[in-house]
Scaffold this active site. Structure first.
Site, short mmCIF file in Angstrom:
data_model
loop_
_atom_site.label_atom_id
_atom_site.label_comp_id
_atom_site.label_asym_id
_atom_site.label_seq_id
_atom_site.Cartn_x
_atom_site.Cartn_y
_atom_site.Cartn_z
N ARG A 92 27.99 -17.84 63.13
CA ARG A 92 28.06 -16.85 64.20
C ARG A 92 26.98 -17.14 65.20
O ARG A 92 25.85 -17.49 64.81
CB ARG A 92 27.74 -15.44 63.64
N ASN A 108 17.36 -22.73 61.92
CA ASN A 108 18.75 -23.08 61.63
C ASN A 108 18.82 -24.52 61.17
O ASN A 108 18.01 -25.35 61.57
CB ASN A 108 19.60 -22.93 62.91
N HIS A 110 21.49 -27.73 61.08
CA HIS A 110 22.75 -28.16 61.69
C HIS A 110 23.04 -29.60 61.25
O HIS A 110 22.15 -30.45 61.25
CB HIS A 110 22.62 -28.09 63.22
N ASP A 146 22.50 -24.04 69.12
CA ASP A 146 21.98 -25.27 68.50
C ASP A 146 21.02 -26.02 69.42
O ASP A 146 21.05 -27.26 69.48
CB ASP A 146 23.16 -26.19 68.11
C1 GAR Z 1 26.00 -27.07 56.32
O1 GAR Z 1 26.41 -28.39 56.47
C2 GAR Z 1 25.29 -26.59 57.57
O2 GAR Z 1 24.49 -27.58 58.17
C3 GAR Z 1 26.45 -26.25 58.45
O3 GAR Z 1 27.36 -25.61 57.60
C4 GAR Z 1 27.19 -26.11 56.28
C5 GAR Z 1 26.95 -24.95 55.36
O4 GAR Z 1 26.90 -25.37 54.04
N1 GAR Z 1 26.05 -25.41 59.55
C6 GAR Z 1 26.59 -25.47 60.74
O5 GAR Z 1 27.48 -26.23 61.04
C7 GAR Z 1 26.00 -24.49 61.72
N2 GAR Z 1 26.41 -24.83 63.06
P1 GAR Z 1 26.29 -24.45 52.93
O6 GAR Z 1 26.97 -23.08 53.09
O7 GAR Z 1 26.67 -25.11 51.64
O8 GAR Z 1 24.80 -24.36 53.14
#
Ligand code: GAR
Length: 212
Positions: A92, A108, A110, A146
């Site tokens: 979000r 965060n 990413h 981001d």
């Molecule tokens: C991770 O790869 C994180 O970097 C990405 O979602 C995944 C969550 O995995 N985040 C994004 O893309 C944010 N823009 P997780 O729930 O196993 O931590």
């Protein structure tokens, strides 16, 4: 008193789990995850928190405007005395109200080398673009998506046979490693901001400083 961390997630929760595991193992001294919040009912990360006896709540976002929702989230974080907010797969955008309430205290992770491939499906974007290296980034959160100052990055090679899934899995290993390291740096105050640059300052245990 322990440094109180709040984790926000929307899904699987492996980054949350990696942080929780690092704290249990003493790799982030003096830290405690006091609250896990999800905007999604049924996020596996919530179960993972319960399994670790960490308080976890779902605050459904349906029907609420962004700031109205974030006011609920901020209130929950405040109620638990959270000092540092870690977004861990939190899908979000957050409002400027939220950023303002925790300015400089929201991180965060990413799954790309920002500023390349912000937003959704970063690993697929990297493959589609044809880059030979990608990776992950831990950054401070500001009002833009981001885009806040970068604390740590790790580079991961892209292999010819990669799919978004195989690349994501290789990046995830590095995510877990650098998120722990970044949280530790922030809680120990081992950085200073110079414009957009986050300069790491030496720790007493390692007087020459530690890069990544
Ligand atoms: C991770 O790869 C994180 O970097 C990405 O979602 C995944 C969550 O995995 N985040 C994004 O893309 C944010 N823009 P997780 O729930 O196993 O931590």
């Amino acid at each position: 008193m322990a440094h109180r961390i709040g984790v926000l997630l929307s899904g699987r929760g492996s980054n949350f789990e990696a942080l929780a595991e690092s704290i249990s193992a003493g790799r982030i001294p003096g830290a405690e995850i006091v609250l896990v919040l999800s905007n999604r009912e049924g996020a596996p990360g919530i179960e993972r928190a319960h399994a670790r006896d960490i308080e976890a709540r779902v605050i459904p976002s349906k029907g609420l405007e962004r700031e109205a929702y974030d006011r609920l989230v901020v209130a929950a974080l405040r109620e638990k005395g959270v000092e540092l907010v870690c977004l861990a797969g939190y899908m979000r955008m957050i409002s400027s109200y939220f950023v303002e309430q925790f300015r400089g205290r929201i991180l965060n992770i990413h799954p790309s080398l920002l500023p390349a491939f912000p937003g959704l499906e970063a690993q697929r974007q990297a493959l589609d673009h044809g880059v030979k290296f990608s990776g992950c980034t831990v950054h401070f959160v500001d009002e833009q998506l981001d885009a806040g100052p970068i604390l740590l990055q790790a580079v991961v090679p892209v292999q010819d046979g990669d799919t978004p899934e195989t690349l994501a899995a290789r990046i995830l290993v590095e995510e877990h490693r650098i998120y722990t390291e970044a949280v530790r740096i922030v809680l120990e105050g081992r950085f200073r901001l110079q414009g957009r640059r986050v300069l790491l300052t030496p720790s007493p245990a390692n007087p020459r400083g530690r890069g990544n």
